[in-house]
Structures are given as structure tokens and as C-alpha cells.
Design an enzyme around this catalytic site. Structure first.
Site, PDB file in Angstrom:
ATOM      1  CB  CYS A 114      20.860 -22.852  89.101  1.00  0.00           C
ATOM      2  SG  CYS A 114      22.012 -22.823  90.493  1.00  0.00           S
ATOM      3  CB  CYS A 122      14.855 -33.506  79.716  1.00  0.00           C
ATOM      4  SG  CYS A 122      16.243 -32.978  78.688  1.00  0.00           S
TER       5      CYS A 122
END
Length: 392
Positions: A197, A350
Site C-alpha cells: 500500500c 524509487c
């Protein structure tokens, strides 16, 4: 599946408790007997986050006598979009203690046990042994398999839920009466295949939808009311506002609850599930730089190509100066390799370093031997270099 009540009823309800739970007491399928069983029940909630928040609040409101909270994290501002048990004033506070305060504010007749520790193989059996039912609100595969195996070994039922973006799933696993989590998912997905999530996002209100289903199932199991989700997987699509069910059968070859189990004690679940693949770990070894090193290279005008492998919506939130966006999947599909420069060193990043390590392995295999990635990702960059920027 209809099951007998999990717990015996308490001796009595006080006058105050009768007033509080009156809307339960007038439901024939719950009544005085069912409410007494809830009062006598001990439920442990693993996690006080997205699913744990509504679960704990509704378990408390329902009158479950003893609630346990296993949580080691602190409240962060990014939690407040969905973790409704915490408030702005709780930022930086222990999630377990914040959750306890809210629970007692909802129902002072509930006893709350706080376990401020990370659940692992060294403590799970002792923690679970003191409770009748486990509610799993975790968000990672290692802990899900840990919870499942411990419950099978202890012969305890648990209510499972999962959320991602607009999708939710829920079920009840109880190996004595039906399948376990491993019967549904015998093996974890490959590392990096399923975003968390934190990487992919989740609609905040989805937590309430799935969390309330978990509590509904918990109440049914504790009181022996209705048909539980044992043997069924409930799938919820919030975008389509559609619910569907899939039958889940007990696997006779299941590694933990099958006829000839191979998992007869707890294992190393981090190793079993993996955080990143072996290839990514090998690629990152000796090819990981810090945000501070990247800042030095930028200031020195080094010949580098900074590539952000996150998704476009993440890039819009925050980015490293000079970085260009090429999502991870473009590398995995091979589409991005032909556009990489040969005269500059590739620097990947990232959000935290997991996805960029996976892409780094692809680049190493493609011959980009001097490519590196940024450990800690854009979050590390913001924390160390540009703290005025937002994080997510």
C-alpha cells in the site's frame, strides 16, 4: 459455514452494560447470551493501521471484553488518511498507545492489552496463546504467513483481510473446520511483484469497508451466529461497488494444515517471502549509493542519468532534481533499455530502494555494469537533502 460459539458466556452483564449494548440485546440472533460471549472473549488485533483501526474501534464498541494490540510503529502524518483510530495530535506517538486511548474512549468497559513489539517467530506463539481469536490487519506477506502458521499450530481461528487501491479481500481461516491461508496462497508472490500500500496506495475508506467485514466475522465466530466466511473468500471491488465470493477448499497437500504437513514449526518468514529477489540483492551489492553521494555527483556535474522508476502519480508528489521518469515496468518489459545512454552512468531510484534494486538487476544483466541505485530512494533524499519537500 455455521459453527458453534467460540467462547463461553460471561456470568452477567451489569446494568450499565445492558444499557450500552441494548441494540444488540434485542437482536434475537445475538441477545443476552451472545453479548455475554462477547464480554468473555479475548481478541488480538495484529496491527493498528488501516485495517486495525476500524477493527479495534468496532470490536470495542461491540463489547468484546479483552482486546490485545500488537503494534511497534509510530503514528505518521501519512497514516491519517485511513487509520482513523489516530488523530493529528497522535503524530509521533506509539500507535499501540494511541489506539488504546481511542478504544478506551469508545468503551471504558473493555480491557486493553498493549504489546509494543514486532510480531515474529520468537513471540507469536506466546502472544496468540492468550487469546481466543486473532484479527489479522497486517500489510506484508511475511507476517501473514507467520500469523497463519501460528494459528494452525495453536488451532486458533483468525479473521484475515487485505486491501490495495480500490480492492479488498476477507476470509476466516480455521484449519480445524476448513482451509488455512496457505491453502489459498501456497507460496508468496515473487519479491517486488505485488506492491505494498505504501508503494501502490489505498483508498482510505476501503479500510473501513474491509475492517468492518472482519469485525462482523469476528462477532459471528465468537457468538456462533450465522454462516462464517470459513471456506469462502470475499472479494470487494470498490470502483464497481461489487462483491463476489470464491469457494476455498482445504488442500490435502497444504504444507502446514494438510494430511502430511512439512511445516510443523515456525520458519524464517522474511526469507520465505523475501523483500527483494536474490538477483536484486546481488546487483545492489557494491552498487548502492547514498543520497549524499548523489548530491555530490549532481553538484560536481558528473556525467550521470538519474532515472526515477516509480509511477507517474508518485513522481508528481516529489522528485529528485534532474531525474527523469521511466516506470519500473518499462524496464521489466525491456522497452526502456534501448533508450539508455551509453556515455553516462545510470543512477536509479524509487521510493525507498526496493524497486530500483530490481531494475538495477535488469540493467546489470543487460551490460550496464557501472549502473547504481540510491539506497533509501526519494524518501532518503528528502530526509537528508531537501527536508522541505513532502514525503508520502
Amino acid at each position: 459455514m455455521s459453527l458453534p460459539p467460540l467462547v463461553e458466556p460471561a456470568a452477567e452483564l451489569t446494568v450499565d452494560e445492558v444499557r450500552r449494548y441494548s441494540r444488540h440485546l434485542i437482536i434475537p440472533d445475538v441477545g443476552m447470551d451472545g453479548q455475554k460471549r462477547l464480554k468473555n472473549a479475548k481478541v488480538l488485533c495484529v496491527g493498528a493501521g488501516g485495517l486495525g483501526s476500524p477493527a479495534l474501534m468496532y470490536l470495542a464498541a461491540a463489547g468484546v471484553g479483552t482486546l490485545g494490540i500488537v503494534e511497534f510503529d509510530e503514528v505518521d502524518e501519512s497514516n491519517l488518511q485511513r487509520q482513523i483510530i489516530h488523530s493529528q495530535a497522535d503524530i509521533g506517538k506509539s500507535k499501540a498507545l494511541s489506539a488504546k486511548e481511542t478504544v478506551l474512549g469508545i468503551n471504558p468497559y473493555v480491557r486493553v492489552n498493549v504489546h509494543e513489539e514486532r510480531l515474529d517467530s520468537s513471540n507469536v506463539m506466546e502472544l496468540f496463546a492468550g487469546y481466543d481469536l486473532i484479527v489479522d490487519g497486517t500489510d506484508n506477506f511475511a507476517t501473514r504467513y507467520l500469523v497463519n502458521d501460528a494459528c494452525v499450530l495453536l488451532n486458533k481461528p483468525y479473521v484475515w483481510g487485505s486491501i490495495y487501491r480500490f480492492d479488498g479481500q476477507a476470509s476466516v481461516f480455521w484449519s480445524e473446520h476448513g482451509p488455512c491461508y496457505r491453502c489459498l496462497y501456497p507460496e508468496p508472490p515473487p519479491p517486488g511483484m505485488v506492491p505494498s500500500c505504501a508503494e501502490g496506495g489505498v483508498l482510505g475508506v476501503l479500510c473501513a469497508s474491509v475492517g468492518s467485514i472482519q469485525v462482523t466475522e469476528a462477532i459471528k465466530v465468537l457468538t456462533g451466529t450465522g454462516d462464517s466466511l470459513v471456506g469462502r473468500l470475499m472479494i470487494y471491488d470498490a470502483l464497481e461497488m461489487a462483491y463476489r465470493q470464491v469457494k476455498v477448499r482445504k488442500d490435502p497437500d497444504c504444507a502446514v494444515c494438510g494430511e502430511n504437513p512439512t511445516v510443523t514449526e515456525l520458519i524464517d518468514y522474511e526469507a520465505f517471502c523475501g523483500v527483494v529477489s536474490d538477483e536484486a540483492q546481488a546487483a545492489a551489492a557494491g552498487s548502492t549509493i547514498t543520497p549524499a553521494q548523489l548530491k555530490e555527483w549532481i553538484d560536481a556535474d558528473e556525467k550521470i542519468d538519474i532515472i526515477d522508476v516509480r509511477e507517474p502519480n508518485e513522481y508528481e508528489i516529489v522528485s529528485i532534481p534532474g531525474a527523469r521518469l521511466v516506470p519500473k515496468n518499462e524496464f521489466l518489459m525491456g522497452n526502456a533499455l534501448s533508450d539508455l545512454p551509453q556515455d553516462r552512468r545510470i543512477v536509479l531510484h524509487c521510493k525507498t530502494g526496493v524497486r530500483s534494486a530490481e531494475v538495477l538487476a535488469v540493467l546489470k544483466n543487460a551490460g550496464f555494469a557501472d549502473a547504481v541505485h540510491v539506497g533509501g530512494g526519494v524518501i532518503g533524499w528528502v530526509n537528508q537533502i531537501e527536508p522541505q519537500k513532502p514525503v508520502y
